[in-house]
Motif scaffolding. Structure first.
Motif, short mmCIF file in Angstrom:
data_model
loop_
_atom_site.label_atom_id
_atom_site.label_comp_id
_atom_site.label_asym_id
_atom_site.label_seq_id
_atom_site.Cartn_x
_atom_site.Cartn_y
_atom_site.Cartn_z
N ARG A 279 32.42 -62.85 -54.12
CA ARG A 279 32.37 -63.68 -55.32
C ARG A 279 33.76 -63.85 -55.92
NH1 ARG A 279 28.90 -65.82 -58.78
NH2 ARG A 279 27.08 -64.93 -57.74
N PHE A 280 34.51 -62.77 -56.02
CA PHE A 280 35.87 -62.86 -56.55
C PHE A 280 36.74 -63.76 -55.68
CE2 PHE A 280 40.23 -61.09 -56.11
CZ PHE A 280 40.72 -61.42 -57.36
N LEU A 375 35.83 -49.51 -57.98
CA LEU A 375 37.13 -49.74 -57.34
C LEU A 375 37.36 -51.20 -56.99
CD1 LEU A 375 37.05 -46.59 -55.06
CD2 LEU A 375 38.69 -47.01 -56.90
N VAL A 376 36.30 -51.91 -56.59
CA VAL A 376 36.44 -53.33 -56.29
C VAL A 376 36.84 -54.10 -57.54
CG1 VAL A 376 35.13 -55.40 -55.70
CG2 VAL A 376 34.99 -53.38 -54.25
N GLU A 378 38.58 -52.97 -60.06
CA GLU A 378 39.98 -52.67 -60.31
C GLU A 378 40.89 -53.42 -59.33
OE1 GLU A 378 40.49 -48.46 -60.09
OE2 GLU A 378 39.14 -48.04 -61.79
N GLN A 379 40.47 -53.43 -58.08
CA GLN A 379 41.28 -54.08 -57.05
C GLN A 379 41.35 -55.58 -57.27
OE1 GLN A 379 41.29 -52.80 -52.74
NE2 GLN A 379 40.09 -54.68 -52.55
N ASN A 380 40.25 -56.19 -57.65
CA ASN A 380 40.24 -57.62 -57.90
C ASN A 380 41.23 -58.00 -59.00
OD1 ASN A 380 38.27 -57.91 -55.97
ND2 ASN A 380 36.59 -58.20 -57.42
N ALA A 381 41.24 -57.22 -60.08
CA ALA A 381 42.16 -57.50 -61.18
C ALA A 381 43.62 -57.38 -60.71
CB ALA A 381 41.89 -56.56 -62.34
N ALA A 382 43.89 -56.37 -59.89
CA ALA A 382 45.26 -56.16 -59.40
C ALA A 382 45.67 -57.30 -58.47
CB ALA A 382 45.36 -54.82 -58.68
N ARG A 539 34.88 -46.68 -49.15
CA ARG A 539 34.49 -47.72 -48.20
C ARG A 539 34.03 -47.12 -46.87
NH1 ARG A 539 35.38 -53.20 -48.59
NH2 ARG A 539 37.23 -53.03 -49.92
N ALA A 540 34.68 -46.04 -46.43
CA ALA A 540 34.26 -45.42 -45.18
C ALA A 540 32.81 -44.94 -45.26
CB ALA A 540 35.18 -44.25 -44.84
#
Length: 707
Positions: A279-280, A375-376, A378-382, A539-540
């Protein structure tokens, strides 16, 4: 759980996968042997993935494109757009190989490829999971990241104790499994032959990702080694490399319905990403990236207008930008057409319900799912902020200054403790990267690019901008291009041997800017590493759940593409759409019909004369009654597969994969066999062009092509 993953990765329950879908690891070919046989493979499928046997021993990588050996003298076939950087690098006003093409009449006439060019010969791909995760099992965040990185470096260092080897360790299924890829690194790469731009780039950006296509997207390199057979940098006394195997040119071309296969090094796919990541990507990040690339392309074209020297210098950069901006357009349209995000969300909901339905599964995977959600986000914003901050590096001299200063800071550490990309093994690449700037840089164009980057960067909220950059830039803005010495190649390279103190004492405005921004850059990197450590752990485990879920449904998953050797297969096939039918082949007559004599549709006069005379010789396809140019197949590829040799059922060369179709590029996220098609240049068109148009008889004889 580890046994489950290996059983799923290398097991025999692959029958549920669509024949056309799958970027399979070589070790998985025994698992799909029956499917391969039923699809039409004439070779022994159980040994097809053996890296010590042809055809895989003939497959090579260019470090971004794929390739293969076609002669015992190290002749390598790949796409025209994969050798384009070397064509550009060797071009200048009055010697325009981009337009006119290039053919070396003798070995001595072959030209050094662009700095940094390499040919990598695959030797091994082995499971190193146990060694990779050793000591990281209970760690989180930055500590986990550092342990994994230390283990990775140790594995690579041990592998590279063998001379002339380039090794890497890559994650599969989000870090559930790791394989080490070992390749022979050939440093002396030379440009041998590229047809005219009106062949190799016929249709240009207008036809890019489109069908029907009439592009002769092929070119040739040659691998050279020292007289004793060792890999060595360019030297006049070097001799052609003798590969363990090379592909035989098929006597007969393919027809519709024929089995074909492709082996290469696909870059990155995202088919196992979460619904939130999808979606992001399609609602936020990709639309921004597409617009930024469109603006970047427009800015370059405007800045080089009327300047032939600058036009040549930026031709390769512009081609890359245009290729990706159009791909993003196709991804966005394709995702909307197939309702990709909704499908991902439905699949994700079904998976999570399956996990929740069993307490043991919930205990095994539930926490990882919750961690992934956090975490996703946070990662999307970064990633969104990085998309604009990263534009500053498009200014080549600023990027060079940051790179050189980072080298100085990393050299203060022991080699094993340095960041990847800044170890001794990486120095030659860095030197060549900085050298290549001399033929791909113009101060006026670079300044225009920087101005555009700054305008986009300043749209970021203050808290997401580099405070150090904002503080330092005004003091040097007016002096950047007037007072810097980095435009000079010798000066630029000289900085790689300077201590950090020399940078910190420098008055060069780009160097000052690089020094000012260094600490904040590293702080951002530290945050990203901590997040990456937690993401790998989550993720693992998440992917262990996805693999178990697939196994419960009788499905076998292949890992997302990650730049390692993969194998895919399908058939030559057109397709029908509502109100439109795509034939499997395009023809020489279609090329002539598209020819306008202007811009992107300007085929060579000699080629047009031959087409009008229908002088196709033995290269015509009996089933078509004419010369085929390109064809479609159902094989599953992505970026990085460019230049992959297409093989028939007997493992013989029948062309080169070079593109997909615009409605199918969304396959990076979700494969649709109804839509997905790969475009190949037909070997018969390649050979005809070499023989009849350009007179490349030396190369045809070398490849054993009867004329």
């Amino acid at each position: 759980m580890r046994r489950l993953i290996l059983a799923t990765l290398l097991g025999t329950a692959a029958s549920a996968a669509m024949a056309e879908e799958g970027m399979w690891l070589p070790g998985q070919t025994p698992a799909i042997a029956e499917q391969l046989k039923q699809a039409g493979l004439a070779l022994d499928a159980r040994t097809l993935g053996d890296l010590n046997r042809p055809p895989l021993t003939a497959i090579a990588s260019l470090g971004g494109c794929s390739a293969a050996f076609l002669s015992p003298q190290g002749l390598v076939a790949t796409n025209h757009h994969c050798v384009y950087g070397s064509i550009q690098y060797n071009s200048k006003p009055g010697q325009d190989y981009l337009t006119d093409g290039f053919l070396a009449k003798t070995l001595g006439d072959e030209l050094p490829a662009a700095p940094g060019s390499r040919i990598y010969v695959i030797e091994d791909l082995r499971d190193v999971t146990a060694a990779m995760v050793k000591g990281a099992e209970k760690l989180t965040g930055r500590a986990r990241y550092d342990r994994l990185e230390a283990n990775r470096k140790a594995l690579i260092a041990a592998c590279e104790q063998q001379p002339s080897r380039r090794c890497d360790v890559r994650p599969y299924f989000g870090g559930q499994t790791y394989f080490l890829q070992q390749q022979l690194e050939i440093q002396d790469v030379r440009l041998v032959y590229a047809p005219a731009g009106g062949v190799g780039n016929f249709g240009g950006e207008t036809d890019n990702w489109m069908w029907p296509r009439h592009t002769g997207d092929f070119g040739f390199y040659r691998a050279y080694v020292a007289p004793n057979g060792a890999s060595a940098p360019y030297a006049k006394e070097n001799v052609p490399f003798r590969p363990k195997a090379f592909l035989k040119i098929a006597d007969k071309g393919v027809e519709e319905g024929d089995f074909v296969m492709v082996a290469g090094f696909p870059g990155v796919t995202f088919r196992h990403r979460t619904a939130a990541e999808a979606r992001f990507a399609f609602e936020t990040l990709t639309p921004l990236q597409q617009r930024l690339l469109n603006d970047y392309s427009d800015r370059i074209q405007s800045a080089v207008a009327g300047n032939q020297a600058a036009t040549i210098k930026y031709a390769s950069i512009l081609k890359g930008a245009d290729n990706y901006k159009k791909k993003y357009i196709g991804e966005l349209a394709g995702a909307e057409a197939m309702g990709l995000v909704a499908k991902k969300e439905a699949d994700e909901a079904a998976f999570r319900a399956w996990v929740k339905a069993d307490p043991k599964r919930d205990a095994a995977f539930g926490a990882a799912i919750a961690d992934m959600d956090r975490l996703v986000a946070e990662q999307n914003a970064a990633e969104l902020a990085d998309a604009r901050r990263g534009l500053l590096n498009r200014a080549q001299l600023f990027g060079a200054a940051r790179l050189a200063y980072r080298w100085a800071k990393e050299r203060e550490k022991p080699d094993a403790a340095r960041e990847p990309g800044f170890q001794d093994r990486d120095r030659a690449f860095t030197v060549q990267r900085l050298t290549a700037i001399e033929r791909r840089y113009d101060a006026g164009v670079d300044r225009a690019i920087l101005d555009h980057a700054l305008a986009e960067y300043r749209k970021l909220p203050a808290e997401e901008r580099h405070k150090s950059f904002d503080a330092a830039y005004p003091a040097v803005a007016d002096r950047l291009y007037a007072e810097t010495g980095l435009a000079d190649t010798k000066t630029r390279l000289g900085w790689l041997d300077q201590p950090a103190s020399a940078f910190e004492a420098s008055n060069d405005p780009f160097i000052r800017l690089a020094v000012a921004t260094y600490a904040e850059d590293r702080a951002g990197e530290d945050k990203a590493k901590a997040r990456a450590g937690d993401m790998q752990k989550a993720r693992a485990t998440y992917m262990a759940g996805r693999l178990a879920y697939a196994a419960a449904q009788g499905r076998t998953l292949y890992p997302d593409a990650n730049g390692s050797l993969r194998f895919t297969y399908g058939k030559v096939s057109g397709k029908a759409r509502d109100g439109l039918a795509w034939t499997a082949f395009t023809t020489a007559e279609g090329l002539a019909a598209k020819h306008t004599g202007k811009g992107e549709f300007d085929a060579p006069d000699r080629m047009l004369e031959l087409i009008r005379a229908k002088d196709y010789g033995r290269y015509a396809a009996p089933s078509l009654g004419t010369l085929p140019v390109d064809y479609l197949s159902t094989v599953d590829i992505t970026n990085g597969n460019s230049g992959s040799s297409t093989l028939n059922a007997r493992g013989e060369f029948v062309g080169l994969a070079f593109d997909g179709t615009l409605d199918g590029v969304v396959a990076d996220w979700m494969f649709n066999p109804v839509v997905n098609r790969t475009i190949h240049v037909d070997s018969r068109f390649m050979l005809w062009t070499m023989d009849k148009v350009d007179g490349a008889t030396r190369l045809l004889d070398e490849m054993g092509v009867a004329r």
